[in-house]
Design a protein around this motif. Structure first.
Motif, short mmCIF file in Angstrom:
data_model
loop_
_atom_site.label_atom_id
_atom_site.label_comp_id
_atom_site.label_asym_id
_atom_site.label_seq_id
_atom_site.Cartn_x
_atom_site.Cartn_y
_atom_site.Cartn_z
N GLN A 104 0.83 -1.21 0.00
CA GLN A 104 0.00 0.00 0.00
C GLN A 104 0.86 1.25 0.00
OE1 GLN A 104 -3.00 -1.25 -1.20
NE2 GLN A 104 -3.50 0.76 -0.39
N GLN A 105 1.88 1.29 0.86
CA GLN A 105 2.78 2.44 0.89
C GLN A 105 3.49 2.60 -0.45
OE1 GLN A 105 5.32 1.52 4.25
NE2 GLN A 105 4.38 3.16 5.47
N TRP A 106 3.93 1.49 -1.01
CA TRP A 106 4.65 1.50 -2.29
C TRP A 106 3.78 2.08 -3.40
CZ3 TRP A 106 9.54 1.31 -3.49
CH2 TRP A 106 9.93 1.08 -4.80
N LYS A 107 2.54 1.63 -3.46
CA LYS A 107 1.63 2.09 -4.51
C LYS A 107 1.36 3.59 -4.43
CE LYS A 107 -2.17 -0.11 -5.16
NZ LYS A 107 -3.38 -0.92 -5.08
N SER A 108 1.44 4.15 -3.24
CA SER A 108 1.12 5.56 -3.07
C SER A 108 2.26 6.49 -3.47
CB SER A 108 0.72 5.83 -1.62
OG SER A 108 1.85 5.70 -0.77
N LYS A 109 3.46 5.95 -3.74
CA LYS A 109 4.61 6.77 -4.07
C LYS A 109 4.68 7.08 -5.57
CE LYS A 109 7.40 4.91 -0.32
NZ LYS A 109 8.63 4.25 0.07
N LEU A 110 5.25 8.22 -5.90
CA LEU A 110 5.50 8.57 -7.30
C LEU A 110 6.64 7.70 -7.83
CD1 LEU A 110 5.49 12.47 -7.02
CD2 LEU A 110 3.68 11.01 -7.94
N ASN A 111 6.65 7.44 -9.13
CA ASN A 111 7.70 6.61 -9.72
C ASN A 111 9.10 7.18 -9.45
OD1 ASN A 111 6.08 4.57 -10.64
ND2 ASN A 111 5.89 5.39 -12.71
N GLU A 112 9.24 8.49 -9.50
CA GLU A 112 10.56 9.09 -9.25
C GLU A 112 10.98 8.84 -7.80
OE1 GLU A 112 14.18 11.16 -9.78
OE2 GLU A 112 12.83 10.09 -11.12
N THR A 113 10.05 8.88 -6.88
CA THR A 113 10.36 8.59 -5.47
C THR A 113 10.80 7.14 -5.32
OG1 THR A 113 8.72 10.23 -4.81
CG2 THR A 113 9.41 8.64 -3.11
N LYS A 114 10.10 6.25 -6.01
CA LYS A 114 10.46 4.82 -5.97
C LYS A 114 11.86 4.61 -6.52
CE LYS A 114 5.67 3.44 -6.64
NZ LYS A 114 4.70 2.88 -7.59
N ARG A 115 12.14 5.27 -7.65
CA ARG A 115 13.45 5.13 -8.29
C ARG A 115 14.56 5.60 -7.35
NH1 ARG A 115 17.35 8.02 -11.44
NH2 ARG A 115 16.41 9.97 -10.77
#
Length: 175
Positions: free
Chosen positions: A69-80
């Protein structure tokens, strides 16, 4: 370094020229599955090495677990950026362990892990959705480990988790 070079070449050959965006690596799910299998194989092979010493200087490893759930809420740039931080710490841990493991089997596996993790690190630096480049100023949550096998476990979990889900998220946008 054929596996790491192959990974980097495969990725770079399939990057769109207009916006350095991964296409084949992201759009062909078989590639990330291949890297997951390779991570599992490296973990198994290092576990079969004999007489791996405990690390006298503990490896500082990123905590790579997350909630979906936390992962899905992040922007792709934040994930990267988060994955880059994890990979930077992991690559550093591998380098530190390489200086402490002289046994041939363990040294060979660490060298292969370095190539793979560093290839992903370099690869993720090649594209960005925001102006500017990645700055090594992150401070991921970490833990210290004295077992070489922990480094391989962390890498497998990172590839199997955050990296795989990141590529799946990118596929929704790019494919």
């Amino acid at each position: 370094s054929p596996p790491g070079l192959l990974l980097l070449t495969s990725f770079l050959l399939h990057v769109k020229e207009d916006r350095a965006s991964p296409t084949r690596l992201v759009c062909d799910n078989r590639l990330i599955q291949k890297y997951i299998v390779e991570a599992k194989d490296m973990e198994t092979r290092v576990g079969q090495c004999q007489a791996l010493p405990a690390l006298s200087c503990p490896a500082v490893l990123p905590l790579v677990d997350f909630t979906f759930q936390q992962w899905k809420s992040k922007l792709n740039e934040t994930k990267r950026r988060e994955i880059l931080c994890d990979l930077a710490l992991l690559v550093g841990a591998v380098v530190g362990a390489q200086g402490q493991v002289s046994e041939e089997c363990g040294a060979r596996q660490l060298s292969q892990l370095y190539r793979h993790a560093n290839s992903f690190f370099l690869l993720l630096q090649t594209f960005s959705w925001e102006a500017g480049h990645w700055e090594p100023s992150c401070s991921p949550h970490s833990m210290e480990q004295t077992h070489v096998t922990s480094i391989f476990l962390t890498y497998r979990q990172l590839v199997q988790g955050k990296l795989r889900f990141f590529f799946e998220d990118l596929a929704k946008v790019l494919c």
